[in-house]
Scaffold this motif. Structure first.
Motif, PDB file in Angstrom:
ATOM      1  N   VAL B 161      -5.702  -4.856  -8.240  1.00 35.63           N
ATOM      2  CA  VAL B 161      -4.294  -4.570  -8.570  1.00 35.63           C
ATOM      3  C   VAL B 161      -3.371  -5.145  -7.494  1.00 35.63           C
ATOM      4  O   VAL B 161      -2.310  -5.684  -7.806  1.00 35.63           O
ATOM      5  N   VAL B 162      -3.780  -5.074  -6.238  1.00 32.63           N
ATOM      6  CA  VAL B 162      -2.950  -5.646  -5.166  1.00 32.63           C
ATOM      7  C   VAL B 162      -2.829  -7.162  -5.356  1.00 32.63           C
ATOM      8  O   VAL B 162      -1.760  -7.743  -5.138  1.00 32.63           O
ATOM      9  N   THR B 163      -3.932  -7.799  -5.786  1.00 32.00           N
ATOM     10  CA  THR B 163      -3.879  -9.253  -6.017  1.00 32.00           C
ATOM     11  C   THR B 163      -2.816  -9.578  -7.059  1.00 32.00           C
ATOM     12  O   THR B 163      -2.030 -10.522  -6.888  1.00 32.00           O
ATOM     13  N   ALA B 164      -2.802  -8.801  -8.145  1.00 36.63           N
ATOM     14  CA  ALA B 164      -1.851  -9.086  -9.228  1.00 36.63           C
ATOM     15  C   ALA B 164      -0.448  -8.619  -8.873  1.00 36.63           C
ATOM     16  O   ALA B 164       0.536  -9.238  -9.260  1.00 36.63           O
ATOM     17  N   LEU B 165      -0.373  -7.514  -8.162  1.00 34.04           N
ATOM     18  CA  LEU B 165       0.902  -6.832  -7.954  1.00 34.04           C
ATOM     19  C   LEU B 165       1.073  -6.519  -6.471  1.00 34.04           C
ATOM     20  O   LEU B 165       0.736  -5.430  -6.013  1.00 34.04           O
ATOM     21  N   PRO B 166       1.591  -7.476  -5.703  1.00 24.97           N
ATOM     22  CA  PRO B 166       1.655  -7.284  -4.252  1.00 24.97           C
ATOM     23  C   PRO B 166       2.479  -6.066  -3.816  1.00 24.97           C
ATOM     24  O   PRO B 166       2.310  -5.586  -2.698  1.00 24.97           O
ATOM     25  N   GLU B 167       3.350  -5.553  -4.703  1.00 17.45           N
ATOM     26  CA  GLU B 167       4.127  -4.358  -4.321  1.00 17.45           C
ATOM     27  C   GLU B 167       3.292  -3.072  -4.357  1.00 17.45           C
ATOM     28  O   GLU B 167       3.701  -2.044  -3.823  1.00 17.45           O
ATOM     29  N   PHE B 168       2.159  -3.112  -5.052  1.00 12.10           N
ATOM     30  CA  PHE B 168       1.323  -1.920  -5.188  1.00 12.10           C
ATOM     31  C   PHE B 168       0.917  -1.408  -3.805  1.00 12.10           C
ATOM     32  O   PHE B 168       0.510  -2.198  -2.954  1.00 12.10           O
ATOM     33  N   PRO B 169       1.041  -0.088  -3.554  1.00 14.56           N
ATOM     34  CA  PRO B 169       0.745   0.412  -2.203  1.00 14.56           C
ATOM     35  C   PRO B 169      -0.668   0.103  -1.730  1.00 14.56           C
ATOM     36  O   PRO B 169      -0.898  -0.079  -0.538  1.00 14.56           O
ATOM     37  N   GLY B 170      -1.618   0.062  -2.662  1.00 21.96           N
ATOM     38  CA  GLY B 170      -3.003  -0.244  -2.273  1.00 21.96           C
ATOM     39  C   GLY B 170      -3.803   1.009  -1.999  1.00 21.96           C
ATOM     40  O   GLY B 170      -3.255   2.092  -1.769  1.00 21.96           O
ATOM     41  N   PRO B 171      -5.125   0.854  -1.989  1.00 22.03           N
ATOM     42  CA  PRO B 171      -6.006   2.023  -1.876  1.00 22.03           C
ATOM     43  C   PRO B 171      -5.854   2.769  -0.550  1.00 22.03           C
ATOM     44  O   PRO B 171      -5.886   4.001  -0.525  1.00 22.03           O
ATOM     45  N   GLN B 172      -5.692   2.039   0.534  1.00 24.25           N
ATOM     46  CA  GLN B 172      -5.651   2.703   1.841  1.00 24.25           C
ATOM     47  C   GLN B 172      -4.448   3.631   1.942  1.00 24.25           C
ATOM     48  O   GLN B 172      -4.569   4.777   2.362  1.00 24.25           O
ATOM     49  N   ALA B 173      -3.280   3.128   1.518  1.00 21.51           N
ATOM     50  CA  ALA B 173      -2.058   3.926   1.621  1.00 21.51           C
ATOM     51  C   ALA B 173      -2.146   5.154   0.717  1.00 21.51           C
ATOM     52  O   ALA B 173      -1.823   6.280   1.134  1.00 21.51           O
TER      53      ALA B 173
END
Lengths: 163, 235, 123
Positions: B161-173
């Motif tokens: 999801v981060v690859t497609a959507l750089p605004e996504f907070p990501g798993p770590q956050a």
């Protein structure tokens, strides 16, 4: 400090990441399959609504009795849609609908924390608790049931099973 | 003597037109990690190679890189584990600085936006505590697993999801937010849920599980995010 | 609408599809014996009568089909919205796609409802 932002995002990379989950676990394959089947089934759904609508009168419904229209239109529809390629496509749709449904139930349960393990102290020997046996069993069940649905679809479209 | 063939991504944005791959033969020794082999290259074969590392023992989280296609900590990955031909590339989803070094600015900005600290309504009591904050074992186990995160960014690099959507907070956050939400000492539940209940927030996680697959510390961010989603549904 | 509520609708519509989709499959597909194709039974044209149309003479089944149409439209279009949100992180594309998807939803509901009503009347 100069950084290269283009490394972060490009469409070939995005599509490869989304569609080629090689090297990752079944959860990642589930993500790809759920997405692809969702899009394809949506396309089928739109065509299905349009075609059934056309079948019963279509835009002519205001001045042609629907039943007569359907009678006249039936042969046309059969010639258009009843061919081995289209029927094989419907078998694939059968697989996809069943997979998306059962895997959708699995994802709904997982999204509410059901079927996953409980958080606890880290055990380096154990796999992540979110990769629980139950959750994975439902994934494989979705593959199995989808295959069963495809077999049934083969029969529904090609009539190969004996009654 | 057995040798390891390293194929290493090389790119210096200040001087190179495009990235290239350089190959190095490194003599193997028992117990050698991928980081050891890279340090051998840097010391003996090509000192221009840029890598980031610090503790060499899987604690600092500095040496994350893509090893044979998967994000891993170079110091935590035995050469024997990944084979004698090793392809080393920078972490995906992080902007590149040079060679194997990536920029974590976005990553840490997103981490900070989750307010990864205890939020208390009794600020005065927090500043000048009159008693200990006690927790039962059961209460501790609700979040202890997620507090082992070393912010190495591997989960962020593996997340599709981060690859497609750089605004996504990501798993770590997101996992770090749940770590504090599940902590009985924290009073910031409403505020935290408001942060992630966005179109490009918590709900864009699709449980692909890659974050948990690559986490070197057993944090299982995917589990934390699903539990966070349950809490967000409860409101 | 808060994203939480949108996703709640997504889950609920998914469960709705499960229920009404099962009714749809049982009534349309499982009326035929094994070994015969839908072209020979379900879609059979005989004296201006289709087996599939007869099913929807029943008002309850026709109503269940309408709910299937509603839930599938909502679920499918929201699914597309999610994918577009992820594939095109550009505000103008996201906003434009919402209008396009809404228009597609209206079309599917109007055209599909019309089909169900007519099928019910002539079945």
């Amino acid at each position: 400090m100069r950084t290269v932002r283009s490394q972060a995002r490009s469409y070939p990379l995005v599509l490869k990441t989304m569609l080629v989950p090689v090297g990752y676990t079944v959860e990642r394959w589930s993500y790809t399959l759920q997405r692809v089947t969702g899009v394809v089934v949506t396309l089928y759904f739109v065509l299905h609504v349009v075609e059934t609508g056309n079948f019963i009168g279509g835009p002519n419904v205001w001045y042609v009795p629907p039943k007569d229209f359907a009678a006249a239109y039936y042969q046309h529809v059969k010639e258009l849609l009843h061919n081995p390629v289209f029927d094989a496509g419907l078998v694939v749709i059968g697989w996809m609908v069943a997979f998306h449904t059962i895997n959708g139930i699995r994802l709904t349960l997982a999204h509410f924390g059901i079927t996953l393990g409980k958080p606890a102290r880290v055990d380096p020997e154990s796999p992540p608790r979110s990769f629980s046996n139950l959750q994975r069993a439902i994934f494989w069940a979705s593959i199995a049931l989808a295959t069963f649905a495809a077999v049934y679809s083969v029969d529904a479209l090609f009539g190969v099973l004996s009654g | 003597m057995r040798t390891v063939r390293l194929t290493v991504y090389r790119f210096d944005p200040t001087s190179d037109e495009r990235p290239r791959y350089a190959s190095y033969e490194v003599p193997y020794r028992s117990g050698m990690t991928v980081l050891d082999s890279l340090l051998y290259v840097k010391e003996k074969l090509d000192h221009t190679l840029a890598i980031r590392y610090s503790c060499r023992m899987g604690i600092c989280g500095s040496c994350g890189m893509t090893v044979n296609g998967l994000p891993r900590l170079a110091c935590y990955t035995q050469v024997k584990e990944v084979g004698w031909r090793i392809k080393v590339e920078p972490l995906k989803n992080h902007p590149l600085v040079r060679d194997l070094v990536t920029d974590f600015t976005d990553f840490f900005r997103k981490y900070k936006s989750m307010r990864p600290w205890l939020i208390r309504t009794d600020a005065e009591e927090q500043e000048n505590p009159t008693k200990q904050y006690t927790q039962s074992d059961a209460e501790l186990e609700r979040y202890i697993q997620f507090s082992y995160c070393i912010s190495c960014g591997l989960c962020y690099a593996a997340c599709p999801v981060v690859t497609a959507l750089p605004e996504f907070p990501g798993p770590q956050a997101l996992a770090s937010l749940y770590r504090f939400l599940a902590d009985t000492r924290d009073h910031g539940r409403r505020e935290r849920l408001r942060i992630v209940d966005e179109a490009v927030g918590l709900w864009r996680c699709h449980f692909a599980g890659s974050c948990s697959q690559v986490c070197p510390k057993g944090v299982d961010p995917a589990l934390a995010i699903q539990l966070l989603r349950r809490e967000a549904m409860r409101g | 609408m808060r994203e939480r509520n949108v996703m709640l609708v997504h889950y609920v519509s998914g469960i709705g599809i499960l229920v009404f989709g099962a009714v749809h499959l049982f009534t349309v597909f499982f009326t035929k014996p094994l070994g015969e194709t839908i072209w020979e039974t379900t879609m059979l044209f005989e004296g201006h009568q289709f087996a599939v149309l007869e099913v929807y003479r029943n008002a309850l089944l026709a109503t269940s089909l309408w709910f299937l149409l509603l839930f599938t439209t909502i679920h499918a279009l929201n699914g597309l919205r999610v994918i577009i949100t992820e594939l095109f992180p550009v505000p103008v594309v996201r906003t434009a796609s919402k209008y396009v998807l809404f228009a597609l939803g209206v079309f599917l509901m109007v055209y599909g409802t019309r089909t169900i009503i007519i099928a019910h009347m002539i079945g």
